[in-house]
Write an enzyme that holds these catalytic residues in place. Structure first.
Site, PDB file in Angstrom:
ATOM      1  N   SER A  70       0.839  -1.211   0.000  1.00  0.00           N
ATOM      2  CA  SER A  70       0.000   0.000   0.000  1.00  0.00           C
ATOM      3  C   SER A  70       0.869   1.254   0.000  1.00  0.00           C
ATOM      4  CB  SER A  70      -0.958   0.007   1.192  1.00  0.00           C
ATOM      5  OG  SER A  70      -0.253   0.157   2.407  1.00  0.00           O
TER       6      SER A  70
ATOM      7  N   ASP B 142       6.430   2.738   6.921  1.00  0.00           N
ATOM      8  CA  ASP B 142       6.472   2.184   5.570  1.00  0.00           C
ATOM      9  C   ASP B 142       6.833   3.239   4.527  1.00  0.00           C
ATOM     10  OD1 ASP B 142       5.652  -0.008   6.919  1.00  0.00           O
ATOM     11  OD2 ASP B 142       3.599  -0.024   6.153  1.00  0.00           O
TER      12      ASP B 142
HETATM   13  P1  NG1 Z   1       1.581  -3.120   7.014  1.00  0.00           P
HETATM   14  O1  NG1 Z   1       2.295  -4.327   7.327  1.00  0.00           O
HETATM   15  O2  NG1 Z   1       1.996  -2.536   5.705  1.00  0.00           O
HETATM   16  O3  NG1 Z   1       0.115  -3.270   7.175  1.00  0.00           O
HETATM   17  C1  NG1 Z   1       1.318  -1.451   9.127  1.00  0.00           C
HETATM   18  C2  NG1 Z   1       1.563   0.059   9.150  1.00  0.00           C
HETATM   19  C3  NG1 Z   1       2.937   0.423   9.722  1.00  0.00           C
HETATM   20  C4  NG1 Z   1       3.187  -0.286  11.051  1.00  0.00           C
HETATM   21  C5  NG1 Z   1       2.917  -1.798  10.887  1.00  0.00           C
HETATM   22  C6  NG1 Z   1       3.034  -2.564  12.185  1.00  0.00           C
HETATM   23  C7  NG1 Z   1       0.524   1.435   7.393  1.00  0.00           C
HETATM   24  C8  NG1 Z   1       0.641   1.944   6.011  1.00  0.00           C
HETATM   25  N1  NG1 Z   1       1.489   0.607   7.798  1.00  0.00           N
HETATM   26  O4  NG1 Z   1       2.113  -2.020   8.114  1.00  0.00           O
HETATM   27  O5  NG1 Z   1       3.027   1.829   9.889  1.00  0.00           O
HETATM   28  O6  NG1 Z   1       2.408   0.254  12.087  1.00  0.00           O
HETATM   29  O7  NG1 Z   1       1.602  -2.032  10.381  1.00  0.00           O
HETATM   30  O8  NG1 Z   1       4.301  -2.418  12.733  1.00  0.00           O
HETATM   31  O9  NG1 Z   1      -0.409   1.767   8.094  1.00  0.00           O
END
Ligand code: NG1
Length: 407
Positions: A134, A177
């Protein structure tokens, strides 16, 4: 048209969708694995992610009007078209086009005189796998729009802007991210610090390998996983407030986890938490403060090429995410168990969890055995659709997002 590094199938799809006029830019925006520091970025605490050599890729042609048209090669992602502006109405919740709108709206609010663009895109990253497809899309679209308008960019302000921008999609994310996607340096992982955002590259030893293994269940950020994620952010804030209150004036309330950890040892904070919190709030608090400590120690182990310590911290992080943060799943636990048994120095879920992938750390001479055992014990009985290389692969430390001008 044939350009070096531009995938032929993407060129063909671009021409089929937008006509023969050639694209002007090729954008590559990487996914990431998070080595350690899970669910702590939105608490203002440092994390240790690494960009990987799998990307969202866009071929881009500038337009002279305000339309943004994006066509994806991926099955199930219908083309999207909308008008650039400071207040773009969202598509229904869960629509992939909202990630495109998120980036475009944020840039339209901060940059005057932007025109739209046409883009064909594809991805070598599995979607909803915890590998940050994303944010790779959000940063990729941002670079497409900036590049199409001949604007320059710096990774830090862009990452900060896009971290806020992505909240348009409904996830109260923390900013890890977007930072690693925009600012990664090849051959390194990065320590990412927040408020203010800083990215510090940390070299990855040449013989360390990272296996990525998909649990075959999607970590869908548009559905239940988003609710769980957002609920965790609220639980962390509540736990923090109670601990700060309990510490009274000495705790100087309202300053956040970072201030608490600067004033107290993690073990002391766990003890305080055990006195003033109970149930889920205690568990979430314990994960956050112990994970912050593991990140600090893992960075030191990485710098010292101490693989055994680094691996043990990964496995401890997984146990905490499973038992205290409650974002693992039986399949993720099984993958971690197989990898550890097969000779990995450590393994853990990566990203938000609730499905998605694990990473396993192994020395180069043991990684073949880890891959073999995962193949035989996890994937063979389940016979997943598509090539196994989409579910099980090695991740090398890659650089951040790039824009190439095509001749
Ligand atoms: P992913 O794994 O891309 O869903 C999400 C959050 C990060 C972080 C991680 C847990 C977004 C875009 N990404 O990542 O910021 O909190 O979870 O460590 O919200």
């Amino acid at each position: 048209m044939k350009q070096p590094n531009v995938p032929v199938e993407l060129q063909t799809a671009f021409t089929a969708h937008f006509g023969a006029a050639a694209p002007a830019l090729f954008v590559q925006s990487p996914g990431r694995i998070n080595l350690i520091g899970e669910h702590v970025d939105y608490n203002g605490l440092s994390v240790l992610p690494m960009a990987i050599g799998r990307h969202v890729r866009l071929l881009v042609r500038p337009r002279t009007d305000n339309q943004v048209r994006v066509a994806s090669l991926a099955h199930g992602f219908e083309p999207r078209e909308f008008e650039l502006g400071a207040d773009i109405p969202p598509y229904p919740v869960g629509d992939w086009g909202n990630y495109v709108k998120a980036a475009v709206q944020a840039l339209a609010r901060t940059h005057v005189g932007l025109h739209g663009f046409d883009a064909g895109l594809d991805s070598t990253l599995p979607v909803a796998a915890g590998l940050s497809s994303s944010s790779a899309l959000v940063i990729g679209v941002a670079l497409a729009l900036l590049g199409a308008n001949d604007r320059t960019w710096d990774p830090i302000p862009l990452a900060e802007l896009m971290a806020m921008a992505e909240r348009y999609t409904g996830t109260q994310g923390g900013g890890m991210d977007q930072a690693i996607c925009a600012g990664a340096v090849e051959g390194t992982a990065s320590r990412v610090d927040f408020a203010p955002l800083r990215i510090t590259p940390v070299p990855v030893p040449a013989d360390w390998r990272f296996v990525v293994a998909h649990s075959l269940s999607r970590a869908e950020k548009s559905g239940g996983a988003q609710m769980t994620y957002n609920r965790r952010t609220v639980e962390c804030r509540e736990a923090l407030e109670r601990v700060e209150q309990a510490l009274g004036s000495g705790g100087r309330s309202g300053r956040g986890y970072r201030a608490l950890l600067a004033e107290h040892q993690p073990a002391a904070l766990v003890e305080i938490g055990e006195q003033v919190l109970a149930g889920d709030l205690l568990k979430r608090f314990r994960h956050v403060v112990t994970e912050a400590d593991r990140v600090r120690r893992a960075e030191a182990a990485l710098r010292a090429s101490d693989h055994a310590t680094f691996g043990a911290l990964l496995s401890a992080s997984h146990a905490s995410l499973r038992d205290d943060y409650e974002v693992s799943s039986p399949a993720l636990d099984e993958l971690v168990g197989i990898a550890e048994q097969a000779g990995a120095v450590g393994a853990r879920l990566t990203g938000a969890g609730m499905g998605g992938c694990i990473i396993a750390a192994a020395p180069a001479n043991a990684v073949g055995g880890v891959l073999d055992r995962l193949r035989a014990e996890f994937y063979l009985p389940r016979a997943p659709k598509g090539p196994l290389g989409d579910h099980l692969f090695l991740a090398d430390p890659a650089g951040g997002a790039t824009v190439i001008r095509l001749a």
